[in-house]
Design a protein around this motif. Structure first.
Motif, PDB file in Angstrom:
ATOM      1  N   ALA A  28       0.860  -1.187   0.000  1.00 54.19           N
ATOM      2  CA  ALA A  28       0.000   0.000   0.000  1.00 54.19           C
ATOM      3  C   ALA A  28       0.890   1.229   0.000  1.00 54.19           C
ATOM      4  O   ALA A  28       1.849   1.308   0.768  1.00 54.19           O
ATOM      5  CB  ALA A  28      -0.909   0.010   1.222  1.00 54.19           C
ATOM      6  N   TRP A  29       0.588   2.175  -0.899  1.00 53.77           N
ATOM      7  CA  TRP A  29       1.334   3.423  -0.987  1.00 53.77           C
ATOM      8  C   TRP A  29       0.389   4.597  -0.841  1.00 53.77           C
ATOM      9  O   TRP A  29      -0.720   4.574  -1.363  1.00 53.77           O
ATOM     10  CB  TRP A  29       1.998   3.584  -2.356  1.00 53.77           C
ATOM     11  CG  TRP A  29       3.168   2.728  -2.647  1.00 53.77           C
ATOM     12  CD1 TRP A  29       4.438   2.864  -2.176  1.00 53.77           C
ATOM     13  CD2 TRP A  29       3.204   1.606  -3.531  1.00 53.77           C
ATOM     14  NE1 TRP A  29       5.255   1.898  -2.723  1.00 53.77           N
ATOM     15  CE2 TRP A  29       4.519   1.108  -3.555  1.00 53.77           C
ATOM     16  CE3 TRP A  29       2.240   0.970  -4.328  1.00 53.77           C
ATOM     17  CZ2 TRP A  29       4.901   0.033  -4.328  1.00 53.77           C
ATOM     18  CZ3 TRP A  29       2.620  -0.117  -5.083  1.00 53.77           C
ATOM     19  CH2 TRP A  29       3.938  -0.573  -5.079  1.00 53.77           C
ATOM     20  N   GLY A  30       0.860   5.657  -0.202  1.00 56.08           N
ATOM     21  CA  GLY A  30       0.177   6.939  -0.273  1.00 56.08           C
ATOM     22  C   GLY A  30       0.558   7.558  -1.605  1.00 56.08           C
ATOM     23  O   GLY A  30       1.727   7.555  -1.981  1.00 56.08           O
ATOM     24  N   VAL A  31      -0.430   8.065  -2.343  1.00 56.85           N
ATOM     25  CA  VAL A  31      -0.182   8.651  -3.660  1.00 56.85           C
ATOM     26  C   VAL A  31      -0.157  10.163  -3.510  1.00 56.85           C
ATOM     27  O   VAL A  31      -1.138  10.765  -3.066  1.00 56.85           O
ATOM     28  CB  VAL A  31      -1.272   8.228  -4.675  1.00 56.85           C
ATOM     29  CG1 VAL A  31      -1.041   8.891  -6.020  1.00 56.85           C
ATOM     30  CG2 VAL A  31      -1.306   6.709  -4.812  1.00 56.85           C
ATOM     31  N   TYR A  32       0.965  10.790  -3.882  1.00 52.95           N
ATOM     32  CA  TYR A  32       1.145  12.230  -3.784  1.00 52.95           C
ATOM     33  C   TYR A  32       1.299  12.799  -5.185  1.00 52.95           C
ATOM     34  O   TYR A  32       2.094  12.292  -5.982  1.00 52.95           O
ATOM     35  CB  TYR A  32       2.382  12.565  -2.946  1.00 52.95           C
ATOM     36  CG  TYR A  32       2.211  12.184  -1.490  1.00 52.95           C
ATOM     37  CD1 TYR A  32       1.779  13.128  -0.572  1.00 52.95           C
ATOM     38  CD2 TYR A  32       2.457  10.886  -1.055  1.00 52.95           C
ATOM     39  CE1 TYR A  32       1.603  12.786   0.767  1.00 52.95           C
ATOM     40  CE2 TYR A  32       2.280  10.536   0.270  1.00 52.95           C
ATOM     41  CZ  TYR A  32       1.858  11.490   1.178  1.00 52.95           C
ATOM     42  OH  TYR A  32       1.676  11.139   2.487  1.00 52.95           O
ATOM     43  N   ALA A  33       0.530  13.837  -5.508  1.00 51.62           N
ATOM     44  CA  ALA A  33       0.531  14.436  -6.840  1.00 51.62           C
ATOM     45  C   ALA A  33       0.466  15.958  -6.714  1.00 51.62           C
ATOM     46  O   ALA A  33       0.159  16.494  -5.648  1.00 51.62           O
ATOM     47  CB  ALA A  33      -0.666  13.919  -7.638  1.00 51.62           C
ATOM     48  N   PRO A  34       0.731  16.664  -7.811  1.00 50.50           N
ATOM     49  CA  PRO A  34       0.687  18.130  -7.759  1.00 50.50           C
ATOM     50  C   PRO A  34      -0.734  18.694  -7.741  1.00 50.50           C
ATOM     51  O   PRO A  34      -0.912  19.887  -7.552  1.00 50.50           O
ATOM     52  CB  PRO A  34       1.424  18.558  -9.032  1.00 50.50           C
ATOM     53  CG  PRO A  34       1.345  17.399  -9.945  1.00 50.50           C
ATOM     54  CD  PRO A  34       1.255  16.180  -9.084  1.00 50.50           C
ATOM     55  N   VAL A  35      -1.750  17.852  -7.941  1.00 49.92           N
ATOM     56  CA  VAL A  35      -3.154  18.279  -7.894  1.00 49.92           C
ATOM     57  C   VAL A  35      -3.910  17.397  -6.908  1.00 49.92           C
ATOM     58  O   VAL A  35      -3.485  16.283  -6.612  1.00 49.92           O
ATOM     59  CB  VAL A  35      -3.821  18.198  -9.291  1.00 49.92           C
ATOM     60  CG1 VAL A  35      -3.170  19.188 -10.252  1.00 49.92           C
ATOM     61  CG2 VAL A  35      -3.752  16.792  -9.850  1.00 49.92           C
ATOM     62  N   GLU A  36      -5.068  17.867  -6.410  1.00 51.79           N
ATOM     63  CA  GLU A  36      -5.816  17.120  -5.412  1.00 51.79           C
ATOM     64  C   GLU A  36      -6.627  15.973  -5.995  1.00 51.79           C
ATOM     65  O   GLU A  36      -6.960  15.024  -5.294  1.00 51.79           O
ATOM     66  CB  GLU A  36      -6.736  18.053  -4.627  1.00 51.79           C
ATOM     67  CG  GLU A  36      -5.976  18.981  -3.711  1.00 51.79           C
ATOM     68  CD  GLU A  36      -6.896  19.824  -2.861  1.00 51.79           C
ATOM     69  OE1 GLU A  36      -8.039  19.406  -2.594  1.00 51.79           O
ATOM     70  OE2 GLU A  36      -6.465  20.910  -2.454  1.00 51.79           O
ATOM     71  N   ARG A  37      -7.019  16.054  -7.280  1.00 49.44           N
ATOM     72  CA  ARG A  37      -7.825  15.009  -7.907  1.00 49.44           C
ATOM     73  C   ARG A  37      -7.155  14.533  -9.180  1.00 49.44           C
ATOM     74  O   ARG A  37      -6.739  15.342  -9.998  1.00 49.44           O
ATOM     75  CB  ARG A  37      -9.225  15.516  -8.234  1.00 49.44           C
ATOM     76  CG  ARG A  37     -10.080  15.703  -7.019  1.00 49.44           C
ATOM     77  CD  ARG A  37     -11.507  16.033  -7.430  1.00 49.44           C
ATOM     78  NE  ARG A  37     -12.380  16.030  -6.303  1.00 49.44           N
ATOM     79  CZ  ARG A  37     -13.179  15.009  -5.976  1.00 49.44           C
ATOM     80  NH1 ARG A  37     -13.202  13.931  -6.703  1.00 49.44           N
ATOM     81  NH2 ARG A  37     -13.955  15.086  -4.919  1.00 49.44           N
ATOM     82  N   LEU A  38      -7.095  13.216  -9.327  1.00 48.28           N
ATOM     83  CA  LEU A  38      -6.543  12.612 -10.536  1.00 48.28           C
ATOM     84  C   LEU A  38      -7.664  11.968 -11.327  1.00 48.28           C
ATOM     85  O   LEU A  38      -8.590  11.404 -10.755  1.00 48.28           O
ATOM     86  CB  LEU A  38      -5.506  11.538 -10.176  1.00 48.28           C
ATOM     87  CG  LEU A  38      -4.259  12.022  -9.436  1.00 48.28           C
ATOM     88  CD1 LEU A  38      -3.404  10.833  -9.036  1.00 48.28           C
ATOM     89  CD2 LEU A  38      -3.467  12.987 -10.297  1.00 48.28           C
ATOM     90  N   GLY A  39      -7.565  12.036 -12.643  1.00 43.42           N
ATOM     91  CA  GLY A  39      -8.549  11.390 -13.501  1.00 43.42           C
ATOM     92  C   GLY A  39      -8.265   9.904 -13.637  1.00 43.42           C
ATOM     93  O   GLY A  39      -7.207   9.417 -13.223  1.00 43.42           O
ATOM     94  N   PRO A  40      -9.204   9.143 -14.234  1.00 48.08           N
ATOM     95  CA  PRO A  40      -9.001   7.710 -14.439  1.00 48.08           C
ATOM     96  C   PRO A  40      -7.729   7.444 -15.245  1.00 48.08           C
ATOM     97  O   PRO A  40      -7.459   8.123 -16.232  1.00 48.08           O
ATOM     98  CB  PRO A  40     -10.245   7.283 -15.231  1.00 48.08           C
ATOM     99  CG  PRO A  40     -11.259   8.346 -14.951  1.00 48.08           C
ATOM    100  CD  PRO A  40     -10.491   9.613 -14.736  1.00 48.08           C
ATOM    101  N   GLY A  41      -6.936   6.499 -14.780  1.00 48.43           N
ATOM    102  CA  GLY A  41      -5.709   6.129 -15.480  1.00 48.43           C
ATOM    103  C   GLY A  41      -4.549   7.077 -15.285  1.00 48.43           C
ATOM    104  O   GLY A  41      -3.485   6.900 -15.878  1.00 48.43           O
TER     105      GLY A  41
END
Length: 160
Positions: free
Chosen positions: A87-100
């Motif tokens: 299990a990983w925490g997913v960190y991105a530059p935006v709060e919501r990611l689209g499918p895929g």
């Protein structure tokens, strides 16, 4: 048995160094969800291994986003595991990611030790222009006999 214990200690020390060095997230990234992966058997071939997993990104307020993962390890990898869960925490530059949106290639360091039930972990960066980081939320769980430490690559493809 003594050799396994020494190798297990080395793998856990490597893992501790990896997680400690990467515990801080850059301020431009936010946690968007949790990527959970499960897979079957894996055989280590001394200098590496390949494992296939089914993954699900769980993010608040969004439907589950499924992926197929291929993990390749380079470094010491000795033994056989029957099943794995990560299990990983997913960190991105935006709060919501689209499918895929997690599709892509990731790279980082990993370490694990298993004798019966074992633990491990890894820290990976990649995805779209290397903007997504996968940080371990908890240790990896596996069943089997294995010792591994080295570099790891993860390829995520959209799944069903």
């Amino acid at each position: 048995m003594r050799r396994f214990t020494l190798l297990a200690g080395a793998a856990i020390a490597t893992l501790t160094a990896i997680v400690g060095a990467n515990a801080q997230q850059p301020s431009q990234r936010v946690q968007v969800g949790v990527l959970e992966c499960r897979g079957g058997a894996s055989v280590g071939f001394i200098v590496g291994s390949v494992t296939h997993l089914g993954c699900v990104l769980r993010a608040n307020g969004l439907p589950e986003d499924r992926y197929i993962a291929t993990i390749q390890k380079v470094g010491i990898d000795l033994g056989i595991t029957q099943e794995s869960a990560l299990a990983w925490g997913v960190y991105a530059p935006v709060e919501r990611l689209g499918p895929g949106a997690l599709s892509g290639n990731y790279a980082g360091a990993q370490g694990s030790a298993t004798l019966g039930v074992g633990v491990g972990g890894n820290v990976l960066v990649g995805g779209s222009d290397n903007t997504i980081a996968l940080q371990p939320l908890s240790v990896q769980g596996q069943v089997g006999v294995n010792i591994a430490a080295g570099l790891e690559s993860l390829e995520l493809r959209p799944g069903r």
